[in-house]
Design a protein around this motif. Structure first.
Motif, PDB file in Angstrom:
ATOM      1  N   LEU A   9      44.198  49.441  31.556  1.00  0.00           N
ATOM      2  CA  LEU A   9      43.225  49.055  30.617  1.00  0.00           C
ATOM      3  C   LEU A   9      42.735  47.690  30.779  1.00  0.00           C
ATOM      4  O   LEU A   9      41.708  47.431  30.651  1.00  0.00           O
ATOM      5  CB  LEU A   9      43.744  49.291  28.987  1.00  0.00           C
ATOM      6  CG  LEU A   9      42.891  48.986  28.032  1.00  0.00           C
ATOM      7  CD1 LEU A   9      41.723  49.777  28.089  1.00  0.00           C
ATOM      8  CD2 LEU A   9      43.815  49.086  26.642  1.00  0.00           C
ATOM      9  N   ALA A  10      43.836  46.871  31.032  1.00  0.00           N
ATOM     10  CA  ALA A  10      43.402  45.542  31.534  1.00  0.00           C
ATOM     11  C   ALA A  10      42.513  45.355  32.566  1.00  0.00           C
ATOM     12  O   ALA A  10      41.673  44.697  32.613  1.00  0.00           O
ATOM     13  CB  ALA A  10      44.563  44.668  31.920  1.00  0.00           C
ATOM     14  N   ALA A  11      42.801  46.121  33.753  1.00  0.00           N
ATOM     15  CA  ALA A  11      41.881  46.209  34.734  1.00  0.00           C
ATOM     16  C   ALA A  11      40.231  46.404  34.417  1.00  0.00           C
ATOM     17  O   ALA A  11      39.571  45.915  35.203  1.00  0.00           O
ATOM     18  CB  ALA A  11      42.479  46.958  35.971  1.00  0.00           C
ATOM     19  N   GLU A  12      40.416  47.645  33.653  1.00  0.00           N
ATOM     20  CA  GLU A  12      39.133  47.991  33.348  1.00  0.00           C
ATOM     21  C   GLU A  12      38.403  47.110  32.429  1.00  0.00           C
ATOM     22  O   GLU A  12      37.105  46.766  32.515  1.00  0.00           O
ATOM     23  CB  GLU A  12      39.210  49.171  32.538  1.00  0.00           C
ATOM     24  CG  GLU A  12      39.694  50.607  33.390  1.00  0.00           C
ATOM     25  CD  GLU A  12      39.750  51.645  32.611  1.00  0.00           C
ATOM     26  OE1 GLU A  12      39.801  51.679  31.298  1.00  0.00           O
ATOM     27  OE2 GLU A  12      40.291  52.755  33.056  1.00  0.00           O
ATOM     28  N   LEU A  13      39.125  46.238  31.649  1.00  0.00           N
ATOM     29  CA  LEU A  13      38.269  45.464  30.777  1.00  0.00           C
ATOM     30  C   LEU A  13      37.881  44.224  31.720  1.00  0.00           C
ATOM     31  O   LEU A  13      36.963  43.521  31.206  1.00  0.00           O
ATOM     32  CB  LEU A  13      39.380  44.786  29.655  1.00  0.00           C
ATOM     33  CG  LEU A  13      39.268  43.681  28.627  1.00  0.00           C
ATOM     34  CD1 LEU A  13      38.008  44.200  27.918  1.00  0.00           C
ATOM     35  CD2 LEU A  13      40.267  43.407  27.844  1.00  0.00           C
ATOM     36  N   GLU A  14      38.955  43.613  32.578  1.00  0.00           N
ATOM     37  CA  GLU A  14      38.355  42.760  33.331  1.00  0.00           C
ATOM     38  C   GLU A  14      37.217  43.010  34.322  1.00  0.00           C
ATOM     39  O   GLU A  14      36.175  41.984  34.435  1.00  0.00           O
ATOM     40  CB  GLU A  14      39.490  42.353  34.607  1.00  0.00           C
ATOM     41  CG  GLU A  14      39.123  41.302  35.512  1.00  0.00           C
ATOM     42  CD  GLU A  14      40.595  40.915  36.270  1.00  0.00           C
ATOM     43  OE1 GLU A  14      40.312  39.763  37.012  1.00  0.00           O
ATOM     44  OE2 GLU A  14      41.417  41.349  36.137  1.00  0.00           O
ATOM     45  N   GLU A  16      34.800  45.083  33.199  1.00  0.00           N
ATOM     46  CA  GLU A  16      33.859  45.191  32.233  1.00  0.00           C
ATOM     47  C   GLU A  16      33.381  43.611  31.899  1.00  0.00           C
ATOM     48  O   GLU A  16      32.006  43.338  31.905  1.00  0.00           O
ATOM     49  CB  GLU A  16      34.249  45.746  30.787  1.00  0.00           C
ATOM     50  CG  GLU A  16      33.008  45.790  29.946  1.00  0.00           C
ATOM     51  CD  GLU A  16      33.627  46.542  28.835  1.00  0.00           C
ATOM     52  OE1 GLU A  16      33.200  46.290  27.574  1.00  0.00           O
ATOM     53  OE2 GLU A  16      34.206  47.780  29.225  1.00  0.00           O
ATOM     54  N   MET A  17      34.309  42.999  31.853  1.00  0.00           N
ATOM     55  CA  MET A  17      33.849  41.292  31.445  1.00  0.00           C
ATOM     56  C   MET A  17      33.401  40.608  32.703  1.00  0.00           C
ATOM     57  O   MET A  17      32.444  39.844  32.591  1.00  0.00           O
ATOM     58  CB  MET A  17      35.222  40.498  31.335  1.00  0.00           C
ATOM     59  CG  MET A  17      35.705  40.949  29.937  1.00  0.00           C
ATOM     60  SD  MET A  17      37.507  40.344  29.514  1.00  0.00           S
ATOM     61  CE  MET A  17      37.370  38.612  29.850  1.00  0.00           C
ATOM     62  N   MET A  18      33.495  40.994  34.012  1.00  0.00           N
ATOM     63  CA  MET A  18      33.087  40.284  34.966  1.00  0.00           C
ATOM     64  C   MET A  18      31.676  41.056  35.389  1.00  0.00           C
ATOM     65  O   MET A  18      30.681  40.077  35.488  1.00  0.00           O
ATOM     66  CB  MET A  18      33.979  40.505  36.427  1.00  0.00           C
ATOM     67  CG  MET A  18      35.068  40.011  36.522  1.00  0.00           C
ATOM     68  SD  MET A  18      35.013  38.177  36.448  1.00  0.00           S
ATOM     69  CE  MET A  18      33.893  37.867  37.984  1.00  0.00           C
ATOM     70  N   ALA A  19      31.410  42.067  35.022  1.00  0.00           N
ATOM     71  CA  ALA A  19      29.892  42.924  34.958  1.00  0.00           C
ATOM     72  C   ALA A  19      29.118  42.012  34.078  1.00  0.00           C
ATOM     73  O   ALA A  19      27.815  41.799  34.170  1.00  0.00           O
ATOM     74  CB  ALA A  19      30.258  44.287  34.798  1.00  0.00           C
ATOM     75  N   ASP A  20      29.842  41.970  32.839  1.00  0.00           N
ATOM     76  CA  ASP A  20      29.048  41.072  31.684  1.00  0.00           C
ATOM     77  C   ASP A  20      28.500  39.543  32.253  1.00  0.00           C
ATOM     78  O   ASP A  20      27.586  39.257  32.014  1.00  0.00           O
ATOM     79  CB  ASP A  20      29.967  41.285  30.318  1.00  0.00           C
ATOM     80  CG  ASP A  20      28.789  40.379  29.367  1.00  0.00           C
ATOM     81  OD1 ASP A  20      28.002  40.802  28.936  1.00  0.00           O
ATOM     82  OD2 ASP A  20      29.531  39.533  28.714  1.00  0.00           O
TER      83      ASP A  20
END
Length: 82
Positions: A9-14, A16-20
C-alpha cells in the motif's frame, strides 16, 4: 494490518504521489515557459532553458519540503514518546 500489505500500500501510494507531482510540475512549467499559441513545432532555446530551470527548481523544492516534513514527523514522534 499485514506487514506485506502495508508495504504494498505504501509503495502504491508513493507511485501515485510521484505521478501527481510529475503532472503538477509538467503543468506548472508548461504554463510558465511555453506560450499558448505555438509558433514553431520545436521548443525555442529560451523555452527549453526556461523548462530546464523550472523543473530543476520544482524538484529542488519538492526535495526540501520532503526533508522538512520528515524532520517534523520525527520531532512529533519524539514528543509523543515523552
Amino acid at each position: 494490518m499485514d506487514p506485506m500489505k502495508a508495504q504494498q500500500l505504501a509503495a502504491e501510494l508513493e507511485v501515485e504521489m510521484m505521478a501527481d507531482m510529475y503532472n503538477r510540475m509538467t503543468n506548472a512549467c508548461h504554463r510558465k515557459c511555453v506560450p499558448p499559441h505555438y509558433k514553431e513545432a520545436e521548443l525555442t532555446k529560451g523555452e527549453s532553458v526556461c523548462l530546464d530551470r523550472c523543473v530543476a527548481k520544482y524538484l529542488d523544492l519538492h526535495e526540501r519540503l520532503g526533508r522538512k516534513l520528515t524532520e517534523l514527523s520525527v520531532q512529533d514522534e519524539e514528543m509523543m514518546r515523552k
